[in-house]
Design a protein around this motif. Structure first.
Motif, PDB file in Angstrom:
ATOM      1  N   ALA A 154       3.534  -1.386  -6.481  1.00 62.33           N
ATOM      2  CA  ALA A 154       2.478  -1.966  -5.647  1.00 62.33           C
ATOM      3  C   ALA A 154       2.035  -3.322  -6.154  1.00 62.33           C
ATOM      4  N   GLY A 155       2.061  -3.525  -7.463  1.00 64.78           N
ATOM      5  CA  GLY A 155       1.611  -4.781  -8.030  1.00 64.78           C
ATOM      6  C   GLY A 155       0.096  -4.849  -8.144  1.00 64.78           C
ATOM      7  N   ASP A 156      -0.379  -5.889  -8.781  1.00 69.44           N
ATOM      8  CA  ASP A 156      -1.813  -6.016  -9.043  1.00 69.44           C
ATOM      9  C   ASP A 156      -2.641  -6.092  -7.763  1.00 69.44           C
ATOM     10  N   ALA A 157      -2.061  -6.659  -6.708  1.00 66.02           N
ATOM     11  CA  ALA A 157      -2.801  -6.811  -5.460  1.00 66.02           C
ATOM     12  C   ALA A 157      -2.601  -5.637  -4.512  1.00 66.02           C
ATOM     13  N   GLY A 158      -1.782  -4.667  -4.912  1.00 69.33           N
ATOM     14  CA  GLY A 158      -1.487  -3.528  -4.052  1.00 69.33           C
ATOM     15  C   GLY A 158      -2.428  -2.364  -4.263  1.00 69.33           C
ATOM     16  N   GLU A 159      -2.151  -1.279  -3.537  1.00 68.13           N
ATOM     17  CA  GLU A 159      -2.968  -0.072  -3.622  1.00 68.13           C
ATOM     18  C   GLU A 159      -2.067   1.150  -3.707  1.00 68.13           C
ATOM     19  N   HIS A 210      -2.866   9.902   8.839  1.00 68.43           N
ATOM     20  CA  HIS A 210      -3.654  10.017  10.068  1.00 68.43           C
ATOM     21  C   HIS A 210      -5.128  10.362   9.851  1.00 68.43           C
ATOM     22  N   ASP A 211      -5.520  10.505   8.585  1.00 68.28           N
ATOM     23  CA  ASP A 211      -6.933  10.744   8.288  1.00 68.28           C
ATOM     24  C   ASP A 211      -7.412   9.816   7.174  1.00 68.28           C
ATOM     25  N   VAL A 212      -6.899  10.026   5.978  1.00 70.05           N
ATOM     26  CA  VAL A 212      -7.371   9.250   4.831  1.00 70.05           C
ATOM     27  C   VAL A 212      -7.133   7.753   5.032  1.00 70.05           C
ATOM     28  N   LEU A 213      -5.959   7.393   5.554  1.00 70.27           N
ATOM     29  CA  LEU A 213      -5.596   5.986   5.717  1.00 70.27           C
ATOM     30  C   LEU A 213      -5.362   5.627   7.179  1.00 70.27           C
ATOM     31  N   LYS A 214      -6.064   6.278   8.063  1.00 66.03           N
ATOM     32  CA  LYS A 214      -5.770   6.112   9.493  1.00 66.03           C
ATOM     33  C   LYS A 214      -6.014   4.697   9.995  1.00 66.03           C
ATOM     34  N   GLU A 215      -6.827   3.930   9.320  1.00 61.98           N
ATOM     35  CA  GLU A 215      -7.095   2.548   9.736  1.00 61.98           C
ATOM     36  C   GLU A 215      -6.256   1.537   8.966  1.00 61.98           C
ATOM     37  N   GLU A 216      -5.378   2.024   8.097  1.00 57.14           N
ATOM     38  CA  GLU A 216      -4.622   1.128   7.228  1.00 57.14           C
ATOM     39  C   GLU A 216      -3.118   1.297   7.441  1.00 57.14           C
ATOM     40  N   LEU A 259       4.921   2.330   2.047  1.00 58.07           N
ATOM     41  CA  LEU A 259       5.909   3.124   1.320  1.00 58.07           C
ATOM     42  C   LEU A 259       5.319   4.484   0.985  1.00 58.07           C
ATOM     43  N   ILE A 260       6.166   5.533   1.069  1.00 56.82           N
ATOM     44  CA  ILE A 260       5.759   6.879   0.672  1.00 56.82           C
ATOM     45  C   ILE A 260       6.686   7.356  -0.440  1.00 56.82           C
ATOM     46  N   LEU A 261       6.091   7.838  -1.523  1.00 54.23           N
ATOM     47  CA  LEU A 261       6.833   8.378  -2.658  1.00 54.23           C
ATOM     48  C   LEU A 261       6.407   9.822  -2.890  1.00 54.23           C
ATOM     49  N   SER A 262       7.378  10.712  -2.999  1.00 48.25           N
ATOM     50  CA  SER A 262       7.104  12.136  -3.196  1.00 48.25           C
ATOM     51  C   SER A 262       7.713  12.583  -4.516  1.00 48.25           C
ATOM     52  N   GLY A 263       6.907  13.184  -5.387  1.00 44.72           N
ATOM     53  CA  GLY A 263       7.381  13.624  -6.693  1.00 44.72           C
ATOM     54  C   GLY A 263       6.403  13.165  -7.784  1.00 44.72           C
ATOM     55  N   VAL A 264       6.829  12.976  -9.006  1.00 41.60           N
ATOM     56  CA  VAL A 264       8.159  13.268  -9.494  1.00 41.60           C
ATOM     57  C   VAL A 264       8.253  14.774  -9.718  1.00 41.60           C
ATOM     58  N   ASN A 265       9.227  15.412  -9.077  1.00 41.90           N
ATOM     59  CA  ASN A 265       9.347  16.856  -9.159  1.00 41.90           C
ATOM     60  C   ASN A 265       9.803  17.301 -10.546  1.00 41.90           C
ATOM     61  N   ARG A 266       9.253  18.410 -11.010  1.00 47.24           N
ATOM     62  CA  ARG A 266       9.695  19.009 -12.281  1.00 47.24           C
ATOM     63  C   ARG A 266      10.901  19.893 -11.990  1.00 47.24           C
ATOM     64  N   GLY A 267      12.072  19.363 -12.239  1.00 48.00           N
ATOM     65  CA  GLY A 267      13.314  20.059 -11.907  1.00 48.00           C
ATOM     66  C   GLY A 267      14.054  19.305 -10.814  1.00 48.00           C
ATOM     67  N   ASN A 268      15.358  19.556 -10.741  1.00 47.69           N
ATOM     68  CA  ASN A 268      16.185  18.778  -9.830  1.00 47.69           C
ATOM     69  C   ASN A 268      16.080  19.268  -8.390  1.00 47.69           C
ATOM     70  N   ASN A 269      16.312  18.333  -7.488  1.00 46.94           N
ATOM     71  CA  ASN A 269      16.492  18.654  -6.077  1.00 46.94           C
ATOM     72  C   ASN A 269      17.847  18.162  -5.604  1.00 46.94           C
ATOM     73  N   SER A 270      18.835  18.350  -6.448  1.00 48.64           N
ATOM     74  CA  SER A 270      20.220  18.050  -6.106  1.00 48.64           C
ATOM     75  C   SER A 270      20.836  19.231  -5.363  1.00 48.64           C
ATOM     76  N   ALA A 271      21.977  18.961  -4.723  1.00 53.90           N
ATOM     77  CA  ALA A 271      22.785  19.999  -4.077  1.00 53.90           C
ATOM     78  C   ALA A 271      21.951  20.838  -3.118  1.00 53.90           C
ATOM     79  N   ARG A 312       0.872  -1.170   0.000  1.00 48.18           N
ATOM     80  CA  ARG A 312       0.000   0.000   0.000  1.00 48.18           C
ATOM     81  C   ARG A 312       0.913   1.224   0.000  1.00 48.18           C
ATOM     82  N   ILE A 313       0.827   2.024  -1.046  1.00 47.24           N
ATOM     83  CA  ILE A 313       1.741   3.136  -1.254  1.00 47.24           C
ATOM     84  C   ILE A 313       0.974   4.449  -1.215  1.00 47.24           C
ATOM     85  N   LEU A 314       1.539   5.433  -0.520  1.00 43.15           N
ATOM     86  CA  LEU A 314       1.008   6.797  -0.492  1.00 43.15           C
ATOM     87  C   LEU A 314       1.927   7.680  -1.320  1.00 43.15           C
TER      88      LEU A 314
END
Length: 260
Positions: free
Chosen positions: A27-32, A80-86, A90-102, A2-4
């Protein structure tokens, strides 16, 4: 799994669509895959949280929500709200338009979302797509992230330690500014520093004579030192920088003992 997913470019950003595809593959076919992303662009807000005012969360569709807050707010809302019972795996943030290097990493709302995920005890990744002359005008400038993203996250998950302390690791991934076929591989890097390249301001005047300032960045095509993120990116490598929210300058603890 289950990925946010979240981002800082906003719920309508094309990079979030790429992240949805990456997350679905992981997540795969059985994931969310659940999405809680800012209702409006939140670039540059770093790890900001809306501590002094409430935020509205709106359901836009199945497993898709917009929150009037920062990426870190979105992670909090998701856990703590949308998925508070689950259980979120894994948490993935992005994909950002532009680099976040340095030094960009210090300002990044994309990293802010991943950092909050790590503080909540969940494996978290920030994904960003470097832009440059080779990919800026492509039909899909996110191609490198789209092609290589899921496999790389999968490999990092397999290699990461099971228990890495109080301040858990999160990962800053930057895909190089080139087509997917030109990516030379991935490198584990330090956070670089673009010397003599800093944020600054540019003044503009309204018709009434009032002065306004736009924040502007420096040259993003300047490489950092070998072994660091932007150096690898500009050499067509994906950079993977393990990070923690611990800001202590550990190298200075001994040097400052004399003041005790």
């Amino acid at each position: 799994m289950r990925i946010l997913i979240t981002n800082d470019d906003g719920i309508s950003a094309p990079g979030l669509e790429i992240m949805q595809v990456i997350a679905a593959e992981l997540a795969g076919d059985a994931g969310e895959v659940w999405c809680v992303a800012p209702a409006f662009e939140q670039s540059g807000v770093a790890h900001k949280i809306s501590y002094t005012h409430p935020m509205m969360v709106t359901k836009l569709g199945p497993r898709r929500f917009a929150a009037e807050g920062s990426p870190a707010d979105c992670v909090l809302a998701g856990l703590h709200d949308v998925l508070k019972e689950e259980k979120v795996d894994l948490i993935l943030s992005g994909v950002n338009r532009g680099n976040n290097s340095a030094e960009n990493a210090l300002y990044s709302g994309t990293l802010g979302g991943a950092m909050e995920g790590a503080l909540q005890g969940i494996p978290s990744f920030a994904l960003s797509q470097y832009l440059g002359p080779e990919n800026f005008q492509m039909d899909n400038p996110f191609e490198a992230a789209a092609v290589h993203g899921a496999d790389l996250v999968r490999r990092i998950l397999a290699a990461q330690p099971k228990d890495d302390g109080d301040y858990r690791l999160f990962y800053n991934i930057n895909f190089p500014p080139c087509p997917a076929a030109s990516v030379r591989g991935a490198k584990v890097t330090t956070q670089g520093f673009r010397r003599n390249t800093r944020f600054s301001t540019q003044p503009h005047f309204s018709p009434s004579g009032r002065k306004f300032l736009w924040i502007q960045g420096g040259d993003q095509q300047v490489p950092t030192l070998p072994g660091s993120d932007a150096h690898a990116n500009l050499d067509n490598y994906i950079s993977v920088t393990p990070m923690r929210a611990d800001l202590t300058a550990h190298d200075m603890l001994g040097e400052l003992k004399s003041i005790e």
